[in-house]
Write an enzyme that holds these catalytic residues in place. Structure first.
Site, PDB file in Angstrom:
ATOM      1  N   HIS A  60      26.424  23.040   0.094  1.00 43.64           N
ATOM      2  CA  HIS A  60      27.579  24.116  -0.363  1.00 43.64           C
ATOM      3  C   HIS A  60      27.470  24.425  -1.944  1.00 43.64           C
ATOM      4  O   HIS A  60      27.490  25.437  -2.405  1.00 43.64           O
ATOM      5  CB  HIS A  60      28.794  23.903   0.113  1.00 43.64           C
ATOM      6  N   GLU A  63      24.538  25.898  -2.832  1.00 50.88           N
ATOM      7  CA  GLU A  63      24.581  27.602  -2.525  1.00 50.88           C
ATOM      8  C   GLU A  63      25.272  28.145  -3.951  1.00 50.88           C
ATOM      9  O   GLU A  63      24.814  29.138  -4.144  1.00 50.88           O
ATOM     10  CB  GLU A  63      25.333  27.764  -1.105  1.00 50.88           C
ATOM     11  N   HIS A  64      26.221  27.721  -4.334  1.00 46.38           N
ATOM     12  CA  HIS A  64      27.234  28.364  -5.534  1.00 46.38           C
ATOM     13  C   HIS A  64      25.995  28.397  -6.518  1.00 46.38           C
ATOM     14  O   HIS A  64      25.972  29.526  -7.339  1.00 46.38           O
ATOM     15  CB  HIS A  64      28.061  27.502  -5.889  1.00 46.38           C
ATOM     16  N   GLU A 135      38.316  26.243  -4.709  1.00 47.66           N
ATOM     17  CA  GLU A 135      37.904  26.679  -3.223  1.00 47.66           C
ATOM     18  C   GLU A 135      38.616  25.679  -2.371  1.00 47.66           C
ATOM     19  O   GLU A 135      38.925  26.106  -1.158  1.00 47.66           O
ATOM     20  CB  GLU A 135      36.331  27.096  -3.169  1.00 47.66           C
TER      21      GLU A 135
END
Lengths: 419, 453
Positions: A60, A63-64, A135
């Site tokens: 994840h 991905e950012h 997040e």
């Protein structure tokens, strides 16, 4: 009906490319995804002998970070071309996507370029940690996500599906440029990826464009990535996880752990569709059980049933907000014990009919087609065979599947209570 | 395609005129003798036909809870299918026809929504009439509800009251949405807009199966009703089905009160609320003095996009990308009431820091500290969003409905044309009307000196 509009091709570099024609649509959509999700935190890099273990949440994080380039942020480039871009990470895959109505070819080029050209610096990685921390905290305040995470933790002892996709505030502290590059180089080879575009365009032209882009990169064959998953027993981890949160009403989820796993392809597809028919027959909107629980004030229209079936794990989830999670649990278990005898063929045929309609409806949405396509692709399933596979499923299959999955000895519960 | 040409020859010029409307990508309007309006858009793009029925009502303190409860009682059954289960079985027989009810709030207008999504027959293996069957069911749910002893079913009503009560309470579970709703509530405390769309728990006790039924009869008799239909439909054949089944006699149609917009801001008000949350939720409520019915609406839409309408926006770039304070931060507008909301999830200790950065962005917008890149990207983003919306029937209907209630009926092409011509001066001018009214912060710390309450 949509089949004849799907074109596919395997490129020399090993990438599978799929194009779907949607005549008359203004929106064009592309998604580029890798078979790399949050559960892939231990693996052997092709060519090496020893396993690599990386911090939870790194897929994840990657991905950012892929959106950041030496020239700035990729979002800004997409904005210049009038596209809206996004990305998501799941347990099993990571996907990058955009939609636009103009400049499709420029946007498509940008999508491939930015995913194939990483640029990680220690400074920008540190800055991202602040954003991802927020997040993760946003999700901690979301009881609907927490009740689901706790259910997976209750069902699974060892399998990494029990960990949050984003990792934890603590685990992401250990992420640095070196580990990000290592994961990137392992999992972002075209052999491990798929590219799909949907819209009203000339497929031949688009194939050529994609092929030219990849040919210029001169990829060498990568070879097999060995993914290491801890051995998960059939037994559930815990019967119940209960947590108190700042909520107005309790939340209840129960899940049955699928022990019939270890395969993908059409066998998995058939298992999944059979399971969905079965769950709908038992607890769908037209079932007796749904009606009784609804009228007794134990559930409402927010009640959900779902099944997630992957190659090496699977589970079904039932639940939602309720006034009384303990009674709801007891009632569902009791009813399920008696249900098998009252399932009938008429209901089965009706649910099948409904699923035909739902599939045809799904074809209206490019987002839906692409997310479903990608998710199935990584289970070696051709989603466009849906109607054929559905057709072949029999009432008897659902009865076998009932025996297989709905066993009270292999179920867990997750409850969120108000403080 | 072949079918249309054939019909054109048979029906002559009338059909050609209709096809021109079709190319315009807009709704064909009809009005029944009883005042019900039909908005139809034939298109071959979709695999289903979308039908939505809207019943409009004033958002008022004394009726808000009754209005909210009604669609949920109605979905429980009609005389033909006296239970929801029987109705669901029938919907499944119709190839899983989608059906749902909802209640929405646009400005100070409350709208009951009934929606149906019916698979187009041409994709189905057996020949059937599911569009007509679906429409008839929709009619029965709205006009022929399940009645016993001169009222709604007491059981159904009580069950739905209980669910509505829990629905109202559960806003508390969704902290992001809670922080938005609370900010608007405080900001519009003396205005009808502060009413929650699901109504008030304390009013549920006054409602019984008889007075709710009377209220319903009154609503169906005299409130504006619109029917939208989009899909591969035939304007003659399919619309006459609707015309026939919704042709019942009713009274004079009442008009909906206008939404109050021009509220003066005398002071900035700050509210802190303490709950056990991991992350603080900051919301800013602003008055825009610009609604969809105003000529400067499109410049304002651009201004909002520049401020907080996406990853290219000032808020995203400065609060998230530069300062790493948040994962989400955005602004959005209420185009009928003339409100703007800015919201973000932050570390509670970063309240001052985040607030200052947000305020700075608003000031930059007002003073014209706007780059060409910000303007271009916003314009492209909006045009793209409007074009994409045209692929989604629900969005097309929702956009058109917004226009309809703001007396500005436009097609998506009209919207794009107007976005294209907005210039920087217009954006600055309309931004200068913005006034910060209320700051709301959901925190986990002891409420400090900055807070009221």
């Amino acid at each position: 009906m949509i089949k004849e509009d799907v074109y596919c091709k395997k490129l020399k570099c090993g990438l599978d490319v799929y194009l779907i024609l949607k005549k008359g649509y203004k929106k064009k959509f592309a998604i580029y995804a890798t078979r790399y999700g949050s559960i892939d935190s231990e693996f052997i890099v092709p060519g090496e002998n020893t396993p690599t273990k990386v911090p939870d949440g790194i897929a994840h994080f990657l991905e950012h970070k892929l959106f950041e380039k030496e020239y700035g942020n990729v979002f800004d480039k997409f904005a210049e071309f009038g596209a809206s871009a996004n990305a998501y990470t799941s347990y099993t895959h990571t996907a990058y996507l955009f939609s636009c109505t103009d400049n499709f070819e420029e946007n498509l080029e940008l999508l491939i370029d930015f995913v194939q050209e990483p640029y990680f610096t220690e400074e920008s990685i540190e800055k991202e940690k602040g954003i991802i921390e927020q997040e993760l905290k946003m999700y901690s305040d979301d009881p609907n996500w927490q009740v689901f995470l706790n259910l997976l933790k209750a069902m699974y002892k060892a399998h990494p599906v029990r960990n949050d996709i984003g990792g934890t505030v603590d685990s992401i502290k250990y992420i640095n440029a070196e580990t990000l590059y290592k994961c990137y180089n392992t999992f972002y080879h075209p052999e491990n990826m798929v590219l799909l575009a949907i819209g009203d365009f000339n497929p031949e032209k688009i194939f050529n464009q994609i092929e030219n882009n990849f040919n210029s990169r001169e990829y060498k064959p990568q070879g097999e990535i060995t993914r290491i998953y801890p051995q998960e027993q059939d037994e559930i981890n815990k019967n119940l996880i209960e947590e108190k949160l700042s909520v107005a009403e309790p939340l209840f989820f129960m899940g049955f752990k699928d022990r019939n796993v270890g395969f993908g392809g059409e066998k998995l597809f058939r298992k999944e569709i059979t399971t969905r028919i079965l769950l709908d027959m038992v607890l769908g909107r037209s079932s007796n059980l749904y009606k009784e629980l609804y009228e007794d004030g134990l559930i409402d229209d927010r009640f959900q049933i779902d099944y997630d079936g992957r190659k090496n794990y699977g589970y079904c989830v039932l639940g939602g907000p309720t006034q009384d999670p303990y009674t709801l649990h007891k009632r569902i278990l009791e009813a399920i014990g008696k249900t098998k005898n009252i399932l009938n063929e008429d209901t089965f045929e009706r649910i099948k009919k409904k699923m035909v309609g739902n599939y045809i409806r799904g074809l209206n949405s490019q987002e839906f087609i692409s997310s479903v396509f990608v998710s199935y692709y990584f289970s070696d399933i051709d989603v466009f065979r849906y109607l054929d596979v559905l057709e072949k499923i029999t009432f008897r299959d659902t009865l076998y599947r009932f025996e297989d999955l709905i066993d009270p000895n292999y179920h867990s519960c997750s409850i969120i209570m108000p403080e | 395609m072949g079918k249309i040409i054939l019909e054109k020859i048979i029906n002559g010029s009338l059909k050609i005129a209709k096809e021109e409307i079709l190319l315009e990508n807009n709704f064909v309007k009809r009005q029944l003798n009883n005042g019900i309006k039909i908005f139809a858009q034939p298109t071959k793009k979709y695999t289903t036909t979308t039908v939505k029925v809207f019943i409009h009502q004033d958002l008022e303190d004394d009726i808000v809870t009754k209005t909210s409860l009604l669609p949920f009682v109605l979905k429980r059954g009609c005389m033909r299918f006296p239970s929801e289960q029987k109705m669901r079985v029938y919907l499944e027989e119709l190839y899983g026809t989608g059906f749902g009810v909802d209640i929405i709030k646009k400005g100070e207008r409350h709208i009951l929504v009934f929606e149906m999504d019916i698979v187009n027959e041409k994709f189905l293996p057996d020949k059937n009439n599911i569009l007509k069957d679906g429409l008839s069911l929709l009619r029965d749910i709205i006009l022929d509800p399940f009645i016993e002893n001169g009222g709604f079913s007491k059981d159904y009503m009580n069950q739905e009251k209980d669910i509505l009560k829990r629905e109202i309470m559960s806003l508390f579970n969704n902290k992001m949405q809670y922080a938005v709703e609370r900010c608007f509530q405080e900001m519009c405390r003396d205005e009808r807009y502060s009413l929650y769309k699901y109504g008030k728990i304390e009013k549920l006790g006054e409602i019984d199966e008889k007075n709710l039924y009377e209220y319903y009869l009154d609503l169906v008799n005299s409130n504006p009703i619109d029917i939208y239909i989009m899909g591969d439909i035939d304007l003659d054949k399919d619309l006459s089905i609707i015309e026939e089944i919704f042709d019942f006699s009713r009274g004079k149609v009442k008009s909906i009160k206008p939404t109050f917009v021009n509220k003066e801001v005398t002071e900035e008000r700050v509210f802190f609320e303490r709950q056990k949350v991991e992350q603080g939720k900051l919301s800013l409520g602003l008055r825009t003095y610009t609604t969809y019915s105003d000529p400067d609406y499109y410049p304002f839409l651009m201004a909002n996009g520049i401020l907080g309408g996406g990853p290219h926006s000032k808020l995203f770039q400065n609060v998230r990308e530069k300062a790493s304070l948040a994962y989400y931060v955005f602004s959005r507008i209420e185009k009928t009431k003339g409100l703007m909301l800015i919201t973000s999830g932050i570390e509670v200790d970063n309240y001052e820091k985040a607030l200052n950065i947000i305020k700075k962005q608003i000031d930059d917008l007002k003073s014209g500290n706007i780059t060409d890149y910000e303007i271009d990207s916003t314009r492209k983003m909006l045009i793209n969003a409007f074009k994409e919306a045209s692929d989604n029937p629900s969005l097309v209907i929702s956009l058109y409905l917004d226009g309809y209630i703001n007396n500005r009926e436009e097609s998506i092409e009209d919207m794009i044309r107007q976005i294209q011509t907005v210039n920087k001066e217009e954006i600055i001018k309309v931004s200068q009307k913005l006034k910060l009214d209320t700051i709301y912060f959901l925190t986990n710390k002891e409420v400090g000196k900055a807070g009221k309450q």
